[in-house]
Every structure is written in C-alpha cells, then in structure tokens.
Design an enzyme around this catalytic site. Structure first.
Site, mmCIF file in Angstrom:
data_model
loop_
_atom_site.group_PDB
_atom_site.id
_atom_site.type_symbol
_atom_site.label_atom_id
_atom_site.label_comp_id
_atom_site.label_asym_id
_atom_site.label_seq_id
_atom_site.Cartn_x
_atom_site.Cartn_y
_atom_site.Cartn_z
ATOM 1 N N GLU A 1 0.876 -1.164 0.000
ATOM 2 C CA GLU A 1 0.000 0.000 0.000
ATOM 3 C C GLU A 1 0.919 1.221 0.000
ATOM 4 O O GLU A 1 1.856 1.280 0.804
ATOM 5 C CB GLU A 1 -0.871 0.038 1.264
ATOM 6 C CG GLU A 1 -1.826 1.228 1.229
ATOM 7 C CD GLU A 1 -2.569 1.465 2.544
ATOM 8 O OE1 GLU A 1 -2.133 0.955 3.584
ATOM 9 O OE2 GLU A 1 -3.570 2.205 2.505
ATOM 10 N N LYS B 1 5.266 0.292 11.005
ATOM 11 C CA LYS B 1 5.151 1.592 10.348
ATOM 12 C C LYS B 1 4.856 2.688 11.369
ATOM 13 O O LYS B 1 5.368 3.791 11.284
ATOM 14 C CB LYS B 1 4.023 1.514 9.321
ATOM 15 C CG LYS B 1 4.427 2.013 7.950
ATOM 16 C CD LYS B 1 3.382 1.659 6.919
ATOM 17 C CE LYS B 1 4.013 0.960 5.730
ATOM 18 N NZ LYS B 1 3.042 0.523 4.730
ATOM 19 N N ARG C 1 6.755 -12.850 9.092
ATOM 20 C CA ARG C 1 7.447 -11.621 8.733
ATOM 21 C C ARG C 1 8.801 -11.590 9.422
ATOM 22 O O ARG C 1 9.074 -12.356 10.343
ATOM 23 C CB ARG C 1 6.609 -10.423 9.135
ATOM 24 C CG ARG C 1 6.448 -10.275 10.652
ATOM 25 C CD ARG C 1 5.455 -9.180 11.015
ATOM 26 N NE ARG C 1 5.622 -8.023 10.165
ATOM 27 C CZ ARG C 1 4.617 -7.243 9.775
ATOM 28 N NH1 ARG C 1 3.391 -7.511 10.170
ATOM 29 N NH2 ARG C 1 4.831 -6.203 9.000
#
Length: 566
Positions: free
Chosen positions: A39, A278, A268
């Site tokens: 994104e 983030k 991850r």
RNA sequence: UACCCCGUGGUGUAAUGGUAACACAGGAGAUUUUGGAUCUCUUAUUCAAGGUUCGAAUCCUUGCGGGGUAGCCA
C-alpha cells in the site's frame, strides 16, 4: 524449472515446495505468477525486502514461465500518496528487481470490482447495511460470543442494488451505509462475520481523483485483483492467515474470474535492535528522533541504502534467513555479516584516522615528503595500487595508542614498537601532554631498515601494524559514526503494552567526527563504498557529499578480534 | 479463557518414518604488512509425557509454551 530452481531444489522452503508441486502437476499451465502488493502509505523497510526477494525471486527461478507484478494496493485514499508510490518503485529497483510491464494498481480495477459487487448482490451474497460503525462493531460479537444479524441483512437484491448504486452516486455521507458480504455471523473466524467490503469515503484518490466516493476494502479487493491479474500464488505475511477463508470465499463466489489464485502465509521478519512497525518508524521520524525516513539508522530500504548496505548483501541476507511460519527474531549480526562479506570483496581500501593523535618522527627529515605504494584492495589485485604521501608528521588513531597498556594490547605503547602499514616500524620515545594531561603528541623514531616488511633486527617481534595519515596532506572529512538505534534487542517487547519503546533509544547511535584521511579520498564519488582499513566500511553520503568534499557514513564496523575486557 | 498458526544448538534454518546437519554468533589454533579476510579445529540442539512403529524431530493424543484474530486500515 530453471537452473537456479533446480540447483536450489535440494532443500526448498514450504512455499517453494508447494509451488514446485503445482508446477509438476501442471497447474496454471506450469506458470508461476506472483505479486508484491504494497500500500503506498509509507516507506518500505527491510521486512518488505524479504517479501520482494521471495516474490521476484520466484519469478526468476521459474523464468520464462513466470512473472512478478508490482501492484499498489491503493484502496484507501485517505492514507496514500504519490510520493510513496515513487519511493517504493525506487526501492524495488534498487534491490535489483524489475517488474517490466507488470505495474498495476488496485484502483485500476475499481469499475470491475464494482461490477463483481453487484454480482454478489444479485446472488444474495452481499447487502447494504445502514447500521452505524458502532452498531456493526457491537453486533459482530466477540472472540468467544457469536455475532447477531443486522436488521438490514435480508433486504431484497433489488433494494440492495439500488442502494449500492446510490452509494456510488454520492447520495450518502461517510459512514451512513456499507456493503457487506453475507457469510456467517456466528463463524469462529471474525473475518467471516459479514465483513464490510465497500465503504463510503468522500476523499480524493491519488490516481482516480474524485471519480469514486465508495472504496473497496482490502479483503475484498485483494483476492479479486489477484484473480484479475492471473496471479497464481498470493504470498503474504502471517497476520493474514485468518483472512484466507474470506479470500477463498470471494474467489469461489464471484463468477467470471480469469484466474484462481490461492493465498499462503509466511512469518514476517523481526530484527534485533530495531523496530519494524510503520507506526513506530513514523514516530521516530515525526518526533525528530532520527533525521527522516532515510536516516542511516532506520531499517527502511532508503535508510539502509544510505547507510551503505548493498542490494547484493540484502538479497543474500533474505536468502539466508529462510522462510517458515515460525515467528522468529533474527540477529542483526547476520545482516551485518552479509554486508561485510559483500563489501570485503568490492570496497576499495583507504587510510582514515577517526580520532587523531599527532605523531612526530624525530629522525625523519623535515620538509621531506615521500610516497608509498599501497594496494587498493588486497582481495582484488585488479583494483590496482595508489601512492600515499608520508612525511615527518603523521596522525594515528587514538585507539592505537595506550599509555598504560592492558593485557593483550599490541599496538603502540611508550617505548614500544609498531609497524606503520606499508611503511616502516616506529618506536614511541616520548609522550607529550598539555597542562590538563591530555596527550597532544607522540614523539617517535622510525627505523629505515624495516621498510618493505623487513622485520626489525635485534628487538622484540613487532605484533602490531597500524594505519596512519601524513598530517600535511590529510583531508579533514566529516564522518558519521552510526551504531545500533536501540540498546536492547527488542525495544517494543521490552517497553510492553503501555511502555514507550523510545526509552531504549541508543544515545550513542550517531557520533560525528572530523577524520584525517589520505588525500585520495577527496575524489570519492558520492554513493561509493570504502573500507577504512582496520576500522570499518564507509559510504560517501549521496545526499550531503559535495564533489571534492565527501561526507562519510559508517556502514558497519570491521570485526575486531581485540576486545577490551571490562 | 473461542478459534487459527507455530515450537529443532545462543540465533536463524535443514533433515519430508531410517547416522540430527548448515550458516551466524561463541571458543581455540594456523596464517597474514588490516586484531580484517582466509584456513583448520571446537562448544552447543529435537518443549514435555504418553502412544503407533523394527525404527519418530517427523505420525497420533494430551499437556505446556509462543504468536495471531473482535477497523467502515492494509
């Protein structure tokens, strides 16, 4: 299967094993089509590199029956910006991957996605819900209690269709209505309790402008976008595991899809001494705790690029960490190992004194300057040699002298002898101090008979070889000594739920010094890598360096076999 | 206290019912005009208990531990 895939087939990770089986079974005509779907709402970090290396790597392994798409998942216009689109493309390219013509945006499919939603409505598989966000949340149930049906759940297809059209036409305000998939309000999987698939957002989109005021949710757009692009294997991280049944529900419920992708999840990347979310990275930037997204201490791709890490090192690292479903914590030193391994082969060597102490060779003629020839890279003869000036006054590193040496120290000490690399041996005769007792100068004598590696005769063996810089010719260069961003392995873990991870920020993560470096360094091109011999790898900052006046970032220190014991 | 996923040296991974191995990190040595690099050696491992089997890290059961999930975020 291509040669690389064949060579690696000795031991495949669980994803590659699955894909190999698909190809062997002739599924999708033996094609492997993957995608990297960020994104555009922020900068990429080293965790994304793992996904990029997987998806684009797979495409290389199965060439030519393969491709990897770069698809921007831009379904939430309030968070996305063109700036991020551009930085993401730059980062993927820098890592050494190429999407060719396969650049896509979820927003390219808004019209088709709308059509699929209408199809679901017609099939009785979606409905417009008038409940408020709060009501939807309350009736969804909890982890242990089932949800309850919305009073609008059984609207007729005709009514739903009309309402959905009016949503698109902009007749309702944000939050007034949503489109929901009609699945199972009692499912133990929360994602199946009639998930919202369209919401009203009166917002400007970075690509579609004001054409739309309803936007599809990720869970709806993603599987259908995959199918539209002919993706065969949709690989994502573990937190989407619970979304898989919804992914499959959509693939199975919508007619006329050109492809039948499936989703698999992997763990991850977690790295010690940093944070990866983030939100936390944003905090560091917004609070000025680092100097921007590309601060060399950041785990962002732009940060590590500016630090001097190389694409080859990142790729090797991503290969080394493997791929599993175990939520592992990888040690930072594995990353640093691969950085050193790559740089050792390619970085040119140079002499740099970070914290200078002046050395005067009392028996060396005043005013004389000679040049010694030194190899640019002992690992690669083809890199040639250069001339380094040498004269009566030199600088050596403060770390290479100890007035009262500890056990095991074999550099320069009062009365002791060391070799100046590629020059000759010197003996420290006298330590000159200022009124405060600080060392200002070392007066030494050199032995001309020890040139060219000749060992001194009649004296103790010289164990130490140190680097040096001729004082008169030395360039003053700004060098930024970067270290770990945090003092603990898991700052977020240590801080706990309500704690503040920034309390573990390393106050010594950046030290700026003016180094004395041999004059050849002045021609260093911004963006070039060097090894400052015996010290570490350094990168000419591409942003702040001037032509003829480079500024260096410490990429990583050299391994040091000598560690001071406390 | 619902559901899903995951537990192999310090760390990360491999072994796909048949000798538990590789890399990083640690230790020792050789070599070296970088205490780097290189080379050699070395320390250390299957969460637990039952079960199936000639044989289990692998299959089954239970327990324990870790992670995830209740956005109109992705």
């Amino acid at each position: 299967m291509s040669e690389t895939a064949l060579a690696a087939s000795a031991s495949l990770d669980f994803i590659r094993e699955m894909i190999a089986a698909d190809v062997a079974a002739g599924r999708n005509g033996g094609q492997v089509i993957t995608r990297f779907p960020p994104e555009p709402n922020g900068y990429l970090h080293i965790g994304h590199a793992k996904s990029i290396c997987l998806n684009f790597g797979l495409s290389q392994e199965y060439a030519p029956n393969s491709r990897c798409h770069l698809r921007f998942d831009d379904t939430n216009p309030t968070k996305e910006e063109v700036e991020y689109v551009e930085s993401i493309m730059e980062d993927v390219k820098w890592l050494g991957f190429d999407w060719g013509n396969n650049l896509f945006y979820a927003s390219d499919y808004f019209e088709k996605l709308y059509g699929f939603a209408v199809q679901l409505i017609e099939k009785g598989l979606a409905y417009v819900d008038d409940q408020t966000p709060e009501q939807i949340r309350e009736t969804r149930g909890t982890l242990t209690a089932p949800g309850t049906a919305s009073p609008f759940r059984d609207r007729s297809a005709a009514e739903n269709k009309e309402l959905f059209a009016r949503m698109r036409a902009g007749e309702f305000k944000n939050g007034e209505k949503v489109l929901r998939a009609k699945i199972d309000m009692a499912s133990p999987n929360m994602n199946l309790r009639d998930p919202v698939i369209y919401r009203i957002m009166q917002a400007h989109h970075h690509r579609t402008g004001d054409a739309w005021c309803i936007y599809p949710m990720y869970d709806y757009a993603h599987p259908l976008s995959d199918a539209l692009e002919g993706i065969t294997h949709s690989l994502c991280t573990l937190e989407f595991e619970h979304h898989r049944p919804l992914y499959e529900w959509l693939i199975n419920s919508v007619d006329g899809l050109p492809g039948a992708p499936y989703q698999r999840e992997f763990a991850r990347l977690n790295l010690t001494y940093t944070v990866m979310s983030k939100r936390k990275l944003l905090r560091l930037v917004k609070d000025g705790l680092v100097h921007g997204w590309d601060d060399p201490r950041m785990p962002t791709i732009s940060g590590i690029r500016r630090r001097g890490y190389t694409p080859a090192a990142i790729r090797a690292f991503c290969k080394a960490i493997g791929l599993t479903k175990y939520p592992s914590l990888t040690e930072l030193n594995l990353l640093e190992h691969h950085v050193r391994e790559d740089l050792n082969k390619h970085a040119l060597r140079v002499y740099a004194v970070l914290k200078p102490i002046k050395v005067v060779l009392t028996n060396y003629p005043e005013g004389q300057v000679e040049h010694v020839e030194v190899p640019n890279n002992p690992e690669n003869e083809a890199d040639g040699k250069r001339q380094v000036p040498l004269s009566r006054e030199l600088y050596i590193d403060a770390a290479d002298f100890m007035e009262t040496p500890v056990q095991g120290f074999h550099r320069l000490v009062p009365g002791g002898e060391v070799r100046l690399k590629y020059a000759f041996c010197i003996i420290c005769q006298e330590v000159i101090k200022d009124a405060q007792g600080n060392i200002v100068e070392l007066r030494c004598t050199y032995d001309d008979a020890t040139r060219h590696g000749v060992k001194p005769v009649g004296r103790a063996k010289v164990k130490g070889t140190i680097h040096w810089v001729s004082a008169a010719q030395a360039a003053d260069i700004e060098v930024r000594l970067y270290d770990k961003l945090f003092t603990v392995e898991q700052p977020d873990e240590q801080a706990g739920e309500d704690g503040d991870f920034t309390q573990f920020l390393n106050p010594g993560s950046l030290e700026t010094v003016t180094a004395k470096i041999e004059p050849s360094i002045l021609s260093a091109k911004p963006g070039s890598h060097y090894q400052f011999e015996r010290v570490g790898y350094f990168f000419a900052d591409p942003k702040d360096s001037q032509l003829g006046q480079p500024i260096f970032n410490r990429t990583v220190q050299l391994k040091d076999g000598f560690v001071l014991k406390k």
